[in-house]
Design a protein around this motif. Structure first.
Motif, short mmCIF file in Angstrom:
data_model
loop_
_atom_site.label_atom_id
_atom_site.label_comp_id
_atom_site.label_asym_id
_atom_site.label_seq_id
_atom_site.Cartn_x
_atom_site.Cartn_y
_atom_site.Cartn_z
N ILE A 49 55.48 23.22 -26.58
CA ILE A 49 55.25 24.40 -27.40
C ILE A 49 53.88 24.94 -27.05
CG2 ILE A 49 55.03 25.29 -29.74
CD1 ILE A 49 56.87 23.10 -30.68
N ALA A 50 53.84 26.19 -26.56
CA ALA A 50 52.57 26.77 -26.09
C ALA A 50 51.78 27.37 -27.25
CB ALA A 50 52.87 27.86 -25.06
N ARG A 51 50.47 27.30 -27.11
CA ARG A 51 49.59 27.87 -28.10
C ARG A 51 49.28 29.32 -27.76
NH1 ARG A 51 44.24 24.54 -28.81
NH2 ARG A 51 44.17 25.06 -26.60
N ARG A 52 48.92 30.08 -28.76
CA ARG A 52 48.43 31.43 -28.51
C ARG A 52 47.06 31.32 -27.86
NH1 ARG A 52 49.76 36.34 -30.75
NH2 ARG A 52 48.22 37.96 -30.55
N PRO A 53 46.82 32.04 -26.75
CA PRO A 53 45.56 31.89 -26.04
C PRO A 53 44.38 32.49 -26.79
CG PRO A 53 46.83 33.67 -25.09
CD PRO A 53 47.71 33.00 -26.11
N ASP A 54 43.22 31.92 -26.56
CA ASP A 54 41.98 32.41 -27.14
C ASP A 54 41.27 33.22 -26.07
OD1 ASP A 54 39.01 30.80 -28.56
OD2 ASP A 54 39.58 32.90 -28.33
N SER A 55 41.09 34.53 -26.30
CA SER A 55 40.47 35.39 -25.28
C SER A 55 38.94 35.40 -25.36
CB SER A 55 41.00 36.81 -25.42
OG SER A 55 40.72 37.32 -26.71
N ASP A 56 38.37 34.77 -26.40
CA ASP A 56 36.91 34.79 -26.55
C ASP A 56 36.28 33.63 -25.81
OD1 ASP A 56 37.14 37.01 -28.19
OD2 ASP A 56 37.47 35.77 -29.96
N ILE A 57 36.38 33.63 -24.50
CA ILE A 57 35.84 32.57 -23.67
C ILE A 57 34.71 33.13 -22.80
CG2 ILE A 57 36.35 30.92 -21.83
CD1 ILE A 57 37.64 30.19 -24.44
N ASP A 58 33.61 32.39 -22.71
CA ASP A 58 32.48 32.81 -21.89
C ASP A 58 32.68 32.28 -20.47
OD1 ASP A 58 30.14 33.61 -20.80
OD2 ASP A 58 28.86 32.26 -21.97
N PHE A 59 33.27 33.10 -19.60
CA PHE A 59 33.54 32.66 -18.24
C PHE A 59 32.28 32.61 -17.38
CE2 PHE A 59 37.77 33.54 -19.65
CZ PHE A 59 38.58 32.70 -18.90
N SER A 60 31.16 33.12 -17.91
CA SER A 60 29.91 33.05 -17.15
C SER A 60 29.44 31.60 -17.02
CB SER A 60 28.83 33.90 -17.83
OG SER A 60 28.50 33.37 -19.10
N ARG A 61 29.98 30.71 -17.84
CA ARG A 61 29.62 29.29 -17.75
C ARG A 61 30.29 28.61 -16.56
NH1 ARG A 61 31.42 26.88 -23.19
NH2 ARG A 61 30.64 24.97 -22.21
N LEU A 62 31.24 29.28 -15.94
CA LEU A 62 31.89 28.73 -14.76
C LEU A 62 31.10 29.11 -13.51
CD1 LEU A 62 35.64 29.59 -15.48
CD2 LEU A 62 34.50 27.40 -15.83
N SER A 63 31.06 28.20 -12.55
CA SER A 63 30.41 28.51 -11.28
C SER A 63 31.30 29.46 -10.48
CB SER A 63 30.18 27.23 -10.47
OG SER A 63 31.42 26.68 -10.03
N TYR A 64 30.71 30.05 -9.43
CA TYR A 64 31.48 30.96 -8.58
C TYR A 64 32.69 30.24 -8.00
CZ TYR A 64 32.71 34.00 -4.67
OH TYR A 64 33.40 34.79 -3.80
N ARG A 65 32.50 29.01 -7.52
CA ARG A 65 33.59 28.24 -6.95
C ARG A 65 34.70 27.97 -7.98
NH1 ARG A 65 35.03 27.93 -2.08
NH2 ARG A 65 33.47 26.56 -1.14
N GLN A 66 34.27 27.65 -9.21
CA GLN A 66 35.26 27.40 -10.26
C GLN A 66 36.05 28.65 -10.60
OE1 GLN A 66 32.63 25.81 -13.22
NE2 GLN A 66 32.73 23.71 -12.44
N LYS A 67 35.39 29.80 -10.56
CA LYS A 67 36.09 31.06 -10.80
C LYS A 67 37.10 31.33 -9.70
CE LYS A 67 32.31 33.24 -13.36
NZ LYS A 67 31.26 34.30 -13.35
N GLN A 68 36.72 31.02 -8.46
CA GLN A 68 37.65 31.16 -7.34
C GLN A 68 38.90 30.31 -7.56
OE1 GLN A 68 35.11 30.06 -3.98
NE2 GLN A 68 35.53 32.07 -3.07
N ILE A 69 38.67 29.05 -7.91
CA ILE A 69 39.78 28.12 -8.08
C ILE A 69 40.66 28.53 -9.24
CG2 ILE A 69 40.31 25.73 -8.77
CD1 ILE A 69 37.86 24.87 -7.10
N LEU A 70 40.07 28.97 -10.34
CA LEU A 70 40.85 29.40 -11.49
C LEU A 70 41.69 30.63 -11.16
CD1 LEU A 70 41.64 29.04 -14.41
CD2 LEU A 70 39.56 30.27 -15.09
N ALA A 71 41.11 31.56 -10.41
CA ALA A 71 41.86 32.76 -10.02
C ALA A 71 43.04 32.40 -9.13
CB ALA A 71 40.93 33.73 -9.30
N MET A 72 42.83 31.46 -8.21
CA MET A 72 43.92 31.02 -7.34
C MET A 72 45.00 30.28 -8.12
SD MET A 72 41.98 29.81 -3.85
CE MET A 72 41.12 31.00 -2.81
#
Length: 238
Positions: A151-174
């Motif tokens: 059973i999936a939860r409703r997503p929380d859109s209030d996330i600070d993605f600036s805490r992710l490194s550039y590499r982590q953002k790349q991986i998450l996007a992929m």
């Protein structure tokens, strides 16, 4: 309007594209053949008017995709394709259904009702013979479906993605594009273990427990940012 077809069978998706195209004024019809592809679409598109889900074709992921579609796009018209009567139990109240073997006219009318479009005079158009291959594709044997307990939860859109490194953002996007860790590693020329380590770090930053939840939150944040950008553009124009 924009539509999304969530169905594991490519031939059936092609037939549904033709049916959707005569059901309304759609400027874009997208497809997802798996849960990964569905999540990738949700990460980049926030404005679906219509989502057609064929849970039986997706096995154990079918019910999950249906629940996610309902949660992520509460304003979209959702239509569920059923392979058998017993599957109706998985469908949320108020969501219209149509049997897989229904006629083109029946499917068109179901879609228009879901979109709250007028039906007068449309039955005649929908009753016209479809392309030669459409009926054959609509009548193909349905795959066996599996049970699902996630059973999936409703997503929380209030996330600070600036805490992710550039590499982590790349991986998450992929990951949002449905790429497995092995392929992500190959594209970035890093070890698969490194990708896994980054993913676990991403989970901690986003406060999630698995890849699916991370991708959902990534998509929700993207839609929230798009809405904020639109509000700013409107305020500037005013």
């Amino acid at each position: 309007m924009k539509a999304l077809i969530v169905d594991a069978e490519e031939l059936y998706r092609l037939s549904l594209r033709e049916v959707i195209s005569v059901s309304g004024n759609f400027h874009e019809i997208l497809e997802a053949g798996s849960e990964h592809e569905f999540l990738a679409r949700t990460a980049h598109h926030a404005d679906f008017s219509l989502i057609i889900v064929h849970p039986g074709s997706l096995g154990e992921d079918g019910e999950d995709c249906l629940k996610l579609a309902k949660r992520l796009y509460p304003d979209a018209a959702i239509v569920v394709i059923l392979d058998r009567a017993g599957q109706a139990a998985m469908v949320p109240n108020g969501v219209p259904t149509v049997h897989r073997g229904a006629s083109v006219s029946q499917i068109v009318m179901t879609i228009r009702r879901a979109l709250k479009l007028p039906l007068d005079g449309f039955g005649t158009v929908a009753s016209q013979p479809a392309a030669p291959n459409v009926r054959r594709m609509m009548d193909m044997p349905a795959p066996r479906s599996g049970d699902s307990s996630l059973i999936a939860r409703r997503p929380d859109s209030d996330i600070d993605f600036s805490r992710l490194s550039y590499r982590q953002k790349q991986i998450l996007a992929m990951a949002a594009d449905g790429l497995p860790n092995k392929e992500i590693a190959a594209r970035l020329s890093i070890a698969e273990g490194t990708v896994k380590a980054h993913m676990h770090a991403i989970f901690k930053v986003l406060g999630v427990q698995n890849r699916t939840q991370a991708v959902i939150r990534y998509g929700a944040a993207g839609r929230a940012q798009a809405a904020r950008n639109q509000e700013m553009a409107y305020a500037t124009a005013s």
